[in-house]
Design a protein around this motif. Structure first.
Motif: not given
Length: 433
Positions: A212, A216, A219-220
Motif C-alpha cells: 500500500l 493508504e 487510512k488503514h
C-alpha cells in the motif's frame, strides 16, 4: 550439602508430580507439604490454610481478572483483528512481520498492568488465534509471547519494583525511571532476534500480500484508533494519578465494553462468553498463585533460600563473580518461587553483601528484576509458561522450548547492563537524588 540435597529432592518431587499429570496448583501444594512435613516441625495444614487465604485475598490480585476481562472483550469484539489490520501495513515489510505485534503489544500492555501474567493472558488471548489464522510459525508465536510478557515485571508501573523499593528503602520513582531503558533494550533484543530468525527461515513467515502507498497505510491505521484510545485511557488514569492499577483495570473494562458496543459487537452472547472466559482464565491463574504462595511459605520455613544466600556470602567473590553466582542462584530459586517471593525472601540477606562489593542498590534492583524475568519462563515453575499453556493448549515442554531463545536474550540483557551500568543509572541520575 544437606541444603543442596533438600533443594534437589524438592525439585525432583515437583517434576514427578507434574509428570504424573497432577494439576499445577496441586503439585505446588504437594511439594510445599513435603517440605514442611519432612524438614520442619511446622503444622502443614495450618500453613496451607493461612497461605491459601492470604493469596486469595490480595488486593493486587483484583487487577488480574479485570485486565483479562478487558482482553476477552477485545478478542470477542474483533478489535484485536482491527489492531492487527492497523499495524500490518507498517510492519508488513519488516522481517518477522506481524510477530512484532506480540513484542510491541506486550511492551505497551506492560506499561498498563505491571503484571507478567496479565500481559501474557491479555495479549495472548488476542494474538494466538489471530497469528495462527494468518499462518505464522506456532513456536515463534508462543516464544515471542512468553519472552515479551516478562516485560510486565520491568516496565513501570511494576509491582516487584515497589516491593524491592520498600524492602531496600530505595526511591520507587527512581526505580521506575531506571526500568525504562532496560525495558526498551529488551524490546530491541527481541525484535532483532525475530528479524534474524525470519531472514534465516523465510519459508516460515507468510508473504505480505498488501503493498500500500503511504496514504493508504494511514487510512488503514484508523482502525488502530479505538485500541489507542483504550491504551491512553488506562495509562493516562495511572500516570495522571487519577487511579491505581486496579482501578485503571476497571476503567479499561468499561472502555472495552463501550468500544465493543459502539462497533456493534456487544451482545448478551459475547458478554456472557467473555465473562465465562475471564472466570476460567482468572481461576486458573489464581489457583496456581495460591499453590505458589503455599510453596513459598514452606520454602521460607525450611530456610533454604536464606541458607543459600548466606552460603554465597561466605565465598568472598569479586563483584562480577558475585553477580554470576547470584544469577545462577536466582534462576535456581525461579524453579520453586514466584518473582516477588524471591525478592522478599532473599533481599535482606543479599543486599548487605551487594553493597559491601560496591554495587549500586538501584542498579541491583533492576538487575534482580531482569533475572527474575528469566524465572518466569524457566521450567518447571515458569509462570508465563503455565499461562500460555492454559491459553493455547500446547504441551508445556513445547512452550518452554519456544521460550528458550528469549531466556537467552534476557540473559544477554543482564550481561549488557552489567558491562554498561549507565543503561540503568543514566535516567535516574538526571532526576537527581
Amino acid at each position: 550439602m544437606d541444603m543442596i540435597m533438600m533443594s534437589m529432592l524438592l525439585l525432583v518431587g515437583l517434576l514427578v508430580l507434574l509428570g504424573a499429570g497432577l494439576w499445577v496448583a496441586f503439585a505446588l501444594m504437594g511439594v510445599g507439604w513435603i517440605a514442611l512435613s519432612g524438614f520442619t516441625s511446622i503444622p502443614a495444614g495450618d500453613s496451607l490454610a493461612t497461605a491459601l487465604y492470604g493469596a486469595s485475598t490480595s488486593w493486587e490480585l483484583a487487577a488480574l481478572p479485570m485486565f483479562i476481562w478487558m482482553g476477552e472483550i477485545l478478542f470477542r469484539s474483533r478489535l484485536s483483528e482491527d489492531m492487527f489490520s492497523g499495524i500490518a501495513p507498517w510492519v508488513g515489510h519488516i522481517p518477522g512481520r506481524l510477530l512484532h505485534t506480540n513484542i510491541l503489544g506486550c511492551g505497551i500492555f506492560a506499561a498498563i498492568s505491571g503484571s507478567s501474567a496479565a500481559t501474557a493472558a491479555t495479549i495472548g488471548k488476542m494474538s494466538i488465534p489471530e497469528l495462527t489464522r494468518r499462518g505464522y510459525n506456532r513456536e515463534q508465536i508462543l516464544g515471542t509471547l512468553a519472552g515479551s510478557a516478562t516485560l510486565g515485571l520491568l516496565i513501570p508501573p511494576s509491582i516487584i519494583l515497589i516491593v524491592y523499593g520498600i524492602a531496600t528503602e530505595q526511591s520507587i520513582a527512581r526505580l521506575f525511571v531506571a526500568g525504562i531503558l532496560p525495558g526498551l533494550l529488551l524490546i530491541a533484543l527481541f525484535t532483532g532476534y525475530v528479524m534474524i530468525w525470519s531472514w534465516l527461515n523465510k519459508d516460515e513467515v507468510p508473504e505480505e500480500t498488501q503493498h500500500l502507498p503511504f496514504r493508504e497505510k494511514l487510512k488503514h491505521s484508523r482502525r488502530l484508533v479505538p485500541v489507542l484510545l483504550l491504551i491512553v485511557g488506562v495509562i493516562g488514569s495511572i500516570y495522571g494519578g487519577l487511579a491505581s492499577p486496579t482501578e485503571s483495570a476497571a476503567i479499561g473494562v468499561l472502555l472495552a465494553h463501550l468500544l465493543s458496543w459502539k462497533y456493534g459487537a456487544l451482545s448478551w452472547s459475547t458478554f456472557s462468553q467473555a465473562l465465562a472466559g475471564t472466570v476460567k482464565t482468572s481461576t486458573m491463574i489464581a489457583f496456581i498463585l495460591a499453590g505458589a504462595a503455599f510453596l513459598t511459605t514452606a520454602m521460607g520455613f525450611t530456610g533454604i533460600p536464606r541458607e543459600l544466600a548466606a552460603w554465597i556470602g561466605t565465598l568472598a567473590l569479586s563483584p562480577y563473580m558475585l553477580l554470576f553466582a547470584l544469577t545462577l542462584f536466582f534462576i535456581l530459586l525461579g524453579c520453586f518461587l514466584d518473582g516477588i517471593s524471591v525478592v522478599v525472601l532473599t533481599t535482606s540477606v543479599i543486599l548487605p553483601m551487594v553493597e559491601a562489593a560496591g554495587i549500586d542498590p538501584l542498579w541491583f534492583g533492576i538487575y534482580l528484576v531482569i533475572v527474575v524475568e528469566m524465572s518466569q519462563i524457566t521450567p518447571p515453575v515458569g509462570f508465563n509458561l503455565f499461562v500460555l499453556q492454559g491459553l493455547s493448549g500446547d504441551n508445556i515442554l513445547k512452550i518452554a522450548r519456544a521460550a528458550l531463545p528469549y531466556f537467552l536474550l534476557i540473559l544477554s540483557g543482564v550481561l549488557i547492563i552489567t558491562i554498561f551500568p549507565a543503561v540503568v543509572t543514566y535516567l535516574p541520575n538526571q532526576m537527581g537524588q
